[in-house]
Design an enzyme around this catalytic site. Structure first.
Site, PDB file in Angstrom:
ATOM      1  CG  HIS A   1      -5.753  13.084  -9.770  1.00  0.00           C
ATOM      2  ND1 HIS A   1      -5.357  13.103  -8.794  1.00  0.00           N
ATOM      3  CD2 HIS A   1      -5.459  11.458 -10.260  1.00  0.00           C
ATOM      4  CE1 HIS A   1      -4.166  12.762  -8.964  1.00  0.00           C
ATOM      5  NE2 HIS A   1      -3.888  11.961  -9.676  1.00  0.00           N
TER       6      HIS A   1
ATOM      7  CB  CYS B   1      -7.544  17.117  -4.413  1.00  0.00           C
ATOM      8  SG  CYS B   1      -5.849  15.831  -3.628  1.00  0.00           S
TER       9      CYS B   1
ATOM     10  NE  ARG C   1      -5.821  13.966  -0.041  1.00  0.00           N
ATOM     11  CZ  ARG C   1      -4.803  14.949   0.031  1.00  0.00           C
ATOM     12  NH1 ARG C   1      -5.440  16.576  -0.501  1.00  0.00           N
ATOM     13  NH2 ARG C   1      -3.527  15.064  -0.274  1.00  0.00           N
TER      14      ARG C   1
END
Length: 255
Positions: free
Chosen positions: A147, A215, A224
């Protein structure tokens, strides 16, 4: 006639009262929804990071202490006859593979690398290894995900990497030193970045890649962000950690 006018006035007054009450209730509902949204955002951007940081620190310390109690590796051979990098088999889902050190992200940056990229892994344990891709040190593509803004924000500063930056992976076999090469942004459908030779279907790998995905943009997921590195060298645990991460490695084992 007067009675009709009075009745009409009372009806209009009643309607105005109903309208005002409706507006008041709607306002209260909107305020409540706004508070809930703000609390959710705070939970996403603050509390998930606090909770995940604690779990990830514990996972790093447990893994480092486990390595410290393991049987020592054989003494390193002279560089002229240094063996090929030791490569462990791919473990079961949820197993800790090693520890990631990225000095560019901070001198004390350490994160656990865990098998799998399911929410159960990425939302709690940090860096997830894409199943079926290479393991650390192996020829091919060692691909991981993490993340960027929540659940520990493990790859928040991935866009700060500069060509030549070292990225270190510690496992029970040793320390693997990767050198950052370049990065790109792609659509989520571009799974070819996980191929043995990134973005080259059918190509046979001759080098050892590290591919990190997260992300993009920082507060979105429309794209991405992908960072690529190549294995420069490796050394056994008995040789001790590379100088650049010696303090962080020592702290990981002492936590």
């Amino acid at each position: 006639m007067l009675e009709l006018e009075q009745e009409s006035g009372r009806t209009a007054h009643s309607r105005r009262g109903l309208l005002l009450r409706t507006i008041h209730i709607a306002g209260e509902l909107l305020l409540t929804v706004g508070v809930i949204v703000l609390l959710f955002v705070a939970w996403q951007l603050w509390w998930t990071n606090v909770a995940s940081d604690a779990r990830q620190r514990e996972a790093v310390h447990d893994y480092a202490r486990g390595i410290g109690t393991a049987a020592p590796a054989a003494p390193p051979l002279p560089s002229a006859v240094a063996p090929e990098p030791a490569v462990a088999p791919e473990p079961a889902e949820g197993a800790t593979i090693g520890i990631l050190y990225v000095p560019r992200f901070g001198a004390d940056y350490t994160r656990p690398i865990v098998q799998g990229t399911t929410p159960a892994v990425l939302d709690t344990l940090g860096i997830g290894h894409y199943q079926g891709t290479a393991m650390p040190g192996a020829v091919g593509n060692f691909a991981v995900a993490g993340h960027r803004q929540t659940h520990g924000a493990v790859l928040d500063h991935i866009d700060a990497l500069v060509p030549g930056d070292r990225i270190y992976v510690q496992t029970r076999e040793g320390y693997y030193v990767y050198v950052f090469r370049n990065s790109q942004t792609v659509l989520p459908s571009r799974t070819d970045v996980l191929l043995p030779v990134p973005m080259r279907p059918g190509a046979a790998p001759t080098e050892s890649y590290l591919t990190m995905t997260t992300c993009n943009p920082r507060f979105g997921s429309e794209e991405r962000f992908v960072a690529y590195a190549l294995l420069e060298r490796w050394q056994s645990l008995s040789a001790g950690p590379p100088a650049e991460i010696s303090r962080a490695a020592r702290a990981a084992g002492e936590g």
